[in-house]
Design a protein around this motif. Structure first.
Motif, mmCIF file in Angstrom:
data_model
loop_
_atom_site.group_PDB
_atom_site.id
_atom_site.type_symbol
_atom_site.label_atom_id
_atom_site.label_comp_id
_atom_site.label_asym_id
_atom_site.label_seq_id
_atom_site.Cartn_x
_atom_site.Cartn_y
_atom_site.Cartn_z
ATOM 1 N N ASP A 52 0.825 -1.193 -0.005
ATOM 2 C CA ASP A 52 -0.029 0.231 0.161
ATOM 3 C C ASP A 52 0.939 1.213 0.016
ATOM 4 N N TYR A 53 1.964 1.195 0.708
ATOM 5 C CA TYR A 53 2.904 2.390 0.739
ATOM 6 C C TYR A 53 3.459 2.603 -0.443
ATOM 7 N N SER A 103 0.940 4.161 -2.712
ATOM 8 C CA SER A 103 1.028 5.522 -2.517
ATOM 9 C C SER A 103 2.094 6.441 -3.218
ATOM 10 N N ALA A 106 1.576 6.890 -6.695
ATOM 11 C CA ALA A 106 0.700 7.896 -7.010
ATOM 12 C C ALA A 106 1.170 9.221 -7.199
ATOM 13 N N GLN A 107 2.155 9.289 -6.128
ATOM 14 C CA GLN A 107 2.871 10.610 -5.869
ATOM 15 C C GLN A 107 3.860 11.081 -7.076
ATOM 16 N N GLN A 110 8.598 3.569 5.214
ATOM 17 C CA GLN A 110 7.198 3.863 5.218
ATOM 18 C C GLN A 110 7.048 4.929 6.539
#
Length: 637
Positions: free
Chosen positions: A554-555, A558, A561-562, A602
């Motif tokens: 999940d990290y 993310s 996405a950034q 993370q």
């Protein structure tokens, strides 16, 4: 009776009429005689055995000069043919042609036995034996009837066909070394003993005269150099080239593919399409600054247009045709006629010129199946064309600006280049005085810029002379890419005009310009130039995020996405594989950055950065990584 010999160093010497070039070279220097391959007498290539009977300009060509290497390789092609004739028998082999090509030569032949790599080694041994025999290579001029009779007696039908296709007034010369006789213009080395380092490389099939309707022959490729060290260097470059082969890398890196359903027509996979898009956008940005306006023209247009442009008379054998509504149409092989139509669509004032129209246009050109070569020789490709409509007084300034644009674009890829100027071909259209004007303008620009260039007489486009840019890649190979062509003919054919200051109509001049040339071919060249290890700005995937385990997926997503939010091209390796394996895979895919994320990263909002080919760079905040990488991309690093 003596004759004056004007030497290339400016000296003038006197010799008895009938003295041979070889004798003159020997009188000047024993070293010169030993290293000579042939000569130019009054600009005409001749053998060293040529006798001079009148005052003449003489240039002795050394083995290691560009022309000397060609002569050395041509003589090695004859050596190859003689060795094959000895091994397989004069009655078993029918010889075609054996020309020089870049860095080597080949010979086409009709032979019942299919040659294998093992056979090439045996042939090389026989070639070395013939070299040791030091057979004189003797030129004889014969009549057409004598040549036909000789090759009929030798049962060489392909040679007979070549003779029959020669003009009736053509001089026919034969070269003989020992028992082997060949039809050839020459010149050649004086003996087989002067042939130095050589290597047979491969075999291939080749249609006679490049015509698929003709018999399939066997082609043996080879290379030759005046020194063994040069041959070894060349063979090492060939090994590097095999490792960099764009067809191999294109498959491994998922860039492009080919299919039997569309021979010679590339299919771009997502990563390859990213590469193309980046190249197009880079060129667009540069051209926009230069004042280009982008257009798009149809893929297919009426036959009448191609008759008007001159392509029907001069280029139709390379075009594809079809019928629509009982009218004949052609797929465009070039973008030029479409741009002429766009220009003619409006009235133009002298104040508007230059008008610069550019297009990334898909073109189709027929190539023989045997000539197809991955992305380097295809039947359809994207051409980065531009046509600049100028007044005559603007020609030289505009060409200067185009050359500066090409300089800036090639510098980004680290390319150096050399320039060739090609003049009026035999198959051309238009008045000779317009050709003279165009050629003089190109020469003047090159001379004004102080650049060295090679002159290719008779190698221009059918509508105008041209400047070609030959780039050098990372392993020293030359590729013709950019071109500037000056055209007075198509504006005449399309009756283009602009209104001058006196309100009268005048004819513009068109400058054809390409930088990449074929975008597809440029992709192939870049793939080999970089060995698939593209610079960051061009890399299809710029960063691979590797979570230490699935707990940190999940990290990883993310972080992706950034990065994607600022248009970085990034992927996440979600496979259940060991960390070391995933990192090695990212390196194998030649991805510039590998970002490892685990518990520590993370918690801190960081990524551990590894740059391909470098050591681990350590952990940095995600924003820091984005800022640093974005700056490199803007700088096209």
């Amino acid at each position: 009776m003596n004759v004056q010999i004007f030497l290339s160093d400016g000296a003038v010497r006197r010799f008895p009429a009938g003295t041979t070039v070889d004798e003159i070279a020997g009188s000047l220097s024993s070293k010169l005689r030993k290293s000579a391959s042939a000569a130019k007498v009054n600009g005409v290539l001749v053998d060293l055995s040529y006798s001079i009977h009148e005052d003449s300009q003489l240039e002795v060509l050394l083995l290691d000069s560009p022309e000397g290497r060609e002569i050395h390789r041509h003589s090695t092609a004859h050596l190859l043919a003689q060795a094959i004739q000895r091994i397989y028998g004069a009655s078993q082999v029918k010889f075609g042609i054996g020309p020089v090509i870049q860095d080597g030569f080949y010979y086409d032949m009709d032979l019942d036995q299919t040659l294998s790599p093992e056979d090439l080694g045996r042939i090389e041994q026989e070639m070395a034996l013939i070299v040791s025999e030091n057979l004189p290579i003797v030129r004889t001029v014969v009549s057409r009837e004598q040549a036909l009779a000789l090759f009929q007696e030798m049962n060489q039908p392909l040679k007979i066909e070549i003779i029959q296709d020669l003009p009736l007034d053509a001089e026919i010369s034969l070269y003989q070394q020992g028992e082997f006789v060949d039809l050839c213009r020459g010149p050649h080395l004086p003996s087989t003993g002067k042939i130095k380092a050589f290597k047979l490389l491969s075999t291939a099939g080749a249609y006679w005269c490049g015509d698929a309707k003709q018999k399939m022959l066997q082609r043996v490729y080879g290379t030759a150099f005046p020194k063994m060290s040069q041959l070894q260097d060349h063979l090492q470059r060939l090994e590097q080239a095999r490792a960099r082969d764009h067809r191999k890398l294109g498959k491994e890196l998922g860039l492009f593919m080919f299919s039997a359903e569309a021979p010679g027509m590339p299919f771009y996979l997502p990563k390859g399409m990213t590469l193309c898009t980046e190249l197009e956008e880079f060129s667009r940005d540069m051209q926009r600054q230069w004042g280009c306006e982008e257009v798009r023209t149809p893929f297919m247009m009426n036959k009448k247009l191609w008759e008007q442009s001159g392509h029907w008379d001069h280029y139709k054998d390379n075009m594809y045709f079809t019928q629509v509504d009982e009218q004949e149409f052609a797929l465009k092989p070039m973008n030029c006629p479409g741009h002429m139509i766009i220009y003619k669509n409006s009235l133009h004032s002298y104040r508007e010129l230059p008008i610069r129209l550019s297009e990334f246009g898909q073109v189709h050109r027929h190539e023989f199946s045997g000539a197809l070569n991955g992305m380097m020789r295809v039947r359809t490709f994207c051409q980065d064309d531009a046509h600049i409509f100028v007044r005559p007084d603007q020609i030289e300034e505009e060409i200067q600006q185009i050359m500066e644009l090409i300089d800036r674009i090639y510098a980004v890829f680290g390319f150096t280049y050399h320039i060739e100027l090609s003049t009026r071909p035999e198959d051309c259209m238009g008045a000779p005085e317009l050709w003279d004007q165009a050629e003089n303008a190109l020469r003047h620009v090159l001379d004004k810029r102080g650049v060295a260039y090679q002159l290719n007489e008779g190698d221009g486009a059918f509508y105008g002379p041209k400047i070609d840019f030959h780039i050098l890649d990372a392993i020293g190979r030359s590729w013709q890419c950019g071109t500037i062509q000056l055209d007075f003919q198509m504006p005449e054919n399309f009756e283009l005009s602009y209104i001058g200051q006196d309100n009268q109509k005048y004819r513009p001049v068109v400058i054809h310009r390409a930088i990449y040339g074929s975008l597809d071919r440029f992709v192939g060249i870049l793939t080999e130039h970089y060995g698939g290890d593209f610079p960051l700005w061009l890399a299809p995937v710029q960063a691979m995020i590797v979570p230490v385990s699935e707990h940190f997926l999940d990290y990883a997503l993310s972080v992706k996405a950034q990065l994607a939010a600022v248009n970085l091209r990034v992927e996440v390796d979600i496979r259940s594989e060991k960390l070391g394996y995933k990192i090695r895979e990212a390196n194998m895919q030649k991805i510039p950055y590998t970002l490892v994320v685990g518990e520590k990263e993370q918690t801190a909002g960081e990524v551990s950065v590894r740059r391909k080919g470098a050591c681990e760079l350590g952990a940095v905040p995600v924003k820091t990584f984005i800022d640093e990488v974005s700056a490199l991309i803007v700088a096209r690093k």
